[in-house]
Design a protein around this motif. Sequence first.
Motif, PDB file in Angstrom:
ATOM      1  N   LEU A 153       0.547  -1.466  -0.242  1.00 37.12           N
ATOM      2  CA  LEU A 153      -0.021  -0.062  -0.027  1.00 37.12           C
ATOM      3  C   LEU A 153       0.447   1.139  -0.163  1.00 37.12           C
ATOM      4  O   LEU A 153       2.204   1.348   0.991  1.00 37.12           O
ATOM      5  CB  LEU A 153      -0.945   0.147   1.336  1.00 37.12           C
ATOM      6  CG  LEU A 153      -1.183   1.295   1.725  1.00 37.12           C
ATOM      7  CD1 LEU A 153      -2.616   1.895   0.297  1.00 37.12           C
ATOM      8  CD2 LEU A 153      -2.192   1.486   2.628  1.00 37.12           C
ATOM      9  N   THR A 154       0.169   2.427  -1.055  1.00 36.01           N
ATOM     10  CA  THR A 154       1.036   3.378  -0.343  1.00 36.01           C
ATOM     11  C   THR A 154       0.106   4.736  -0.791  1.00 36.01           C
ATOM     12  O   THR A 154      -0.662   4.466  -1.845  1.00 36.01           O
ATOM     13  CB  THR A 154       1.777   3.487  -1.880  1.00 36.01           C
ATOM     14  OG1 THR A 154       2.993   2.215  -1.692  1.00 36.01           O
ATOM     15  CG2 THR A 154       3.197   4.810  -1.725  1.00 36.01           C
ATOM     16  N   LYS A 155       0.075   5.502   0.186  1.00 33.31           N
ATOM     17  CA  LYS A 155      -0.795   6.602   0.327  1.00 33.31           C
ATOM     18  C   LYS A 155       0.085   7.266  -0.648  1.00 33.31           C
ATOM     19  O   LYS A 155       1.047   8.132  -0.596  1.00 33.31           O
ATOM     20  CB  LYS A 155      -0.574   7.504   1.740  1.00 33.31           C
ATOM     21  CG  LYS A 155      -2.390   8.279   0.978  1.00 33.31           C
ATOM     22  CD  LYS A 155      -2.731   8.719   2.582  1.00 33.31           C
ATOM     23  CE  LYS A 155      -3.508   9.216   3.031  1.00 33.31           C
ATOM     24  NZ  LYS A 155      -3.062  11.016   2.804  1.00 33.31           N
ATOM     25  N   LEU A 156      -0.536   8.972  -2.429  1.00 33.96           N
ATOM     26  CA  LEU A 156      -0.027   9.028  -3.071  1.00 33.96           C
ATOM     27  C   LEU A 156       0.328  10.666  -2.097  1.00 33.96           C
ATOM     28  O   LEU A 156       1.233  11.402  -2.710  1.00 33.96           O
ATOM     29  CB  LEU A 156      -0.529   8.760  -4.027  1.00 33.96           C
ATOM     30  CG  LEU A 156      -0.084   7.074  -4.572  1.00 33.96           C
ATOM     31  CD1 LEU A 156      -1.168   7.096  -6.218  1.00 33.96           C
ATOM     32  CD2 LEU A 156       1.293   6.784  -4.954  1.00 33.96           C
ATOM     33  N   THR A 157      -0.816  11.181  -1.497  1.00 31.68           N
ATOM     34  CA  THR A 157      -0.869  12.329  -1.582  1.00 31.68           C
ATOM     35  C   THR A 157      -1.320  12.153   0.011  1.00 31.68           C
ATOM     36  O   THR A 157      -2.588  11.701   0.587  1.00 31.68           O
ATOM     37  CB  THR A 157      -2.951  13.163  -2.635  1.00 31.68           C
ATOM     38  OG1 THR A 157      -3.558  12.205  -2.211  1.00 31.68           O
ATOM     39  CG2 THR A 157      -1.919  12.964  -3.835  1.00 31.68           C
ATOM     40  N   GLY A 158      -1.632  13.591  -0.065  1.00 33.17           N
ATOM     41  CA  GLY A 158      -1.666  13.855   1.283  1.00 33.17           C
ATOM     42  C   GLY A 158      -0.232  14.444   2.613  1.00 33.17           C
ATOM     43  O   GLY A 158       0.463  14.169   2.297  1.00 33.17           O
ATOM     44  N   SER A 159      -0.605  14.747   3.626  1.00 34.37           N
ATOM     45  CA  SER A 159       0.159  15.439   4.882  1.00 34.37           C
ATOM     46  C   SER A 159       0.912  14.154   5.661  1.00 34.37           C
ATOM     47  O   SER A 159       2.247  13.997   5.952  1.00 34.37           O
ATOM     48  CB  SER A 159      -0.157  16.582   5.243  1.00 34.37           C
ATOM     49  OG  SER A 159      -1.158  16.270   6.688  1.00 34.37           O
ATOM     50  N   GLN A 160      -0.060  13.026   5.250  1.00 26.95           N
ATOM     51  CA  GLN A 160       0.997  11.878   6.049  1.00 26.95           C
ATOM     52  C   GLN A 160       0.533  10.953   5.354  1.00 26.95           C
ATOM     53  O   GLN A 160      -1.059  10.549   4.946  1.00 26.95           O
ATOM     54  CB  GLN A 160      -0.064  11.943   7.234  1.00 26.95           C
ATOM     55  CG  GLN A 160      -0.038  12.821   8.546  1.00 26.95           C
ATOM     56  CD  GLN A 160      -0.235  12.447  10.042  1.00 26.95           C
ATOM     57  OE1 GLN A 160      -1.586  11.387  10.113  1.00 26.95           O
ATOM     58  NE2 GLN A 160      -1.066  13.573  11.038  1.00 26.95           N
ATOM     59  N   ARG A 161       1.013   9.825   4.501  1.00 29.49           N
ATOM     60  CA  ARG A 161       1.603   8.549   3.706  1.00 29.49           C
ATOM     61  C   ARG A 161       2.027   7.987   4.307  1.00 29.49           C
ATOM     62  O   ARG A 161       3.417   7.827   4.471  1.00 29.49           O
ATOM     63  CB  ARG A 161       2.377   9.697   2.379  1.00 29.49           C
ATOM     64  CG  ARG A 161       1.369  10.843   1.737  1.00 29.49           C
ATOM     65  CD  ARG A 161       1.778  11.841   0.866  1.00 29.49           C
ATOM     66  NE  ARG A 161       3.621  11.349   0.720  1.00 29.49           N
ATOM     67  CZ  ARG A 161       4.638  12.302   1.492  1.00 29.49           C
ATOM     68  NH1 ARG A 161       2.974  13.667   1.926  1.00 29.49           N
ATOM     69  NH2 ARG A 161       5.118  12.493   1.118  1.00 29.49           N
ATOM     70  N   ASN A 184       6.155  17.554   3.388  1.00 24.90           N
ATOM     71  CA  ASN A 184       7.281  17.445   1.843  1.00 24.90           C
ATOM     72  C   ASN A 184       8.006  16.102   1.283  1.00 24.90           C
ATOM     73  O   ASN A 184       8.917  16.224   0.345  1.00 24.90           O
ATOM     74  CB  ASN A 184       7.137  18.698   1.568  1.00 24.90           C
ATOM     75  CG  ASN A 184       6.706  19.471   1.219  1.00 24.90           C
ATOM     76  OD1 ASN A 184       5.249  19.579   0.573  1.00 24.90           O
ATOM     77  ND2 ASN A 184       6.814  21.128   1.876  1.00 24.90           N
ATOM     78  N   GLU A 185       8.219  14.716   2.642  1.00 24.99           N
ATOM     79  CA  GLU A 185       9.072  14.124   2.424  1.00 24.99           C
ATOM     80  C   GLU A 185       8.937  13.676   1.303  1.00 24.99           C
ATOM     81  O   GLU A 185       7.718  13.359   1.214  1.00 24.99           O
ATOM     82  CB  GLU A 185       9.267  13.214   3.184  1.00 24.99           C
ATOM     83  CG  GLU A 185       9.372  14.214   5.130  1.00 24.99           C
ATOM     84  CD  GLU A 185       9.298  13.458   5.807  1.00 24.99           C
ATOM     85  OE1 GLU A 185       9.994  13.682   6.963  1.00 24.99           O
ATOM     86  OE2 GLU A 185       8.911  12.348   5.849  1.00 24.99           O
ATOM     87  N   ALA A 186       9.869  12.960   0.738  1.00 23.80           N
ATOM     88  CA  ALA A 186       9.781  12.197  -0.976  1.00 23.80           C
ATOM     89  C   ALA A 186       9.054  10.868  -0.651  1.00 23.80           C
ATOM     90  O   ALA A 186       9.059   9.971  -1.377  1.00 23.80           O
ATOM     91  CB  ALA A 186      11.355  12.251  -1.693  1.00 23.80           C
ATOM     92  N   ARG A 187       9.907  10.532   0.623  1.00 23.87           N
ATOM     93  CA  ARG A 187       9.540   9.265   0.576  1.00 23.87           C
ATOM     94  C   ARG A 187       9.671   8.527   2.466  1.00 23.87           C
ATOM     95  O   ARG A 187      10.242   9.682   2.881  1.00 23.87           O
ATOM     96  CB  ARG A 187      10.326   7.789  -0.123  1.00 23.87           C
ATOM     97  CG  ARG A 187      11.710   8.052   0.176  1.00 23.87           C
ATOM     98  CD  ARG A 187      12.477   7.530  -0.307  1.00 23.87           C
ATOM     99  NE  ARG A 187      12.572   7.435  -1.520  1.00 23.87           N
ATOM    100  CZ  ARG A 187      13.621   8.289  -2.036  1.00 23.87           C
ATOM    101  NH1 ARG A 187      13.724   8.647  -1.971  1.00 23.87           N
ATOM    102  NH2 ARG A 187      12.863   8.462  -3.941  1.00 23.87           N
TER     103      ARG A 187
END
Length: 233
Positions: A153-161, A184-187
């Motif tokens: 699972l990858t949450k792509l958008t939002g401030s907590q991913r 804004n962390e890349a990963r």
Amino acid sequence: MRLLGALLRQGWRGVAVLTAAGMLSACATGLSRSPALDEEPPAPPAPPPPNVTMLADWRGVITPADRDRYQRREAAWTVALEQARRLGGSGDLEALGALIDPQATLNDPVVPEGRYRCRTVKLGNTGDDEDLGYVVYGWFACRITRTDEGLTLTKLTGSQRVRGVFYPESETHMVLLGAMALANEARAPKYGQREDRDVVATLERIGERRWRVVTPWPQVESNLDILELVPAA
């Protein structure tokens, strides 16, 4: 004396016959107890099918802190729902239906690969009674992919991913171990690298095409987080 001699002579011949028969019997018995020469050794286990990822058991991966959270997930439901209903919050709680029903899980929790709409519902709070008891967020974008690690699972958008791997566990849920990327962390970091970012959750199916990822005792803000997943149009 003649009779005794005859008996002795006949007796020795009988002993010889019995002795020879006994030896043959012993040899036959010994052969019958040893493994048969025509028996084939057991076949070695079959190799795994090609292109199939062999997952580790999540119990060998999970951290002690997350194991504790996972084991107390029923308590998280109880505390979080009590706070949500008592304190009120942002959004329509009752309209969420099965999403906030801890007993709503169905069999076959595996979620297919693809793109999903996803939204977070935070239940309870870690502050005091002045804080909101729940928050229903808007919809973001998530993706389910099959990687070398497993179903991911990858949450792509939002401030907590969150990004994490699903591990098989039971007929009604899978276990997710992952980590959170903020702002804004890349990963996200890898699971186990930063305890303050680690996530343990369960994946559950609650409808025909509806799933939830339930995080008990998250690191910040709430006492239970629910990430709803529905296929993107």
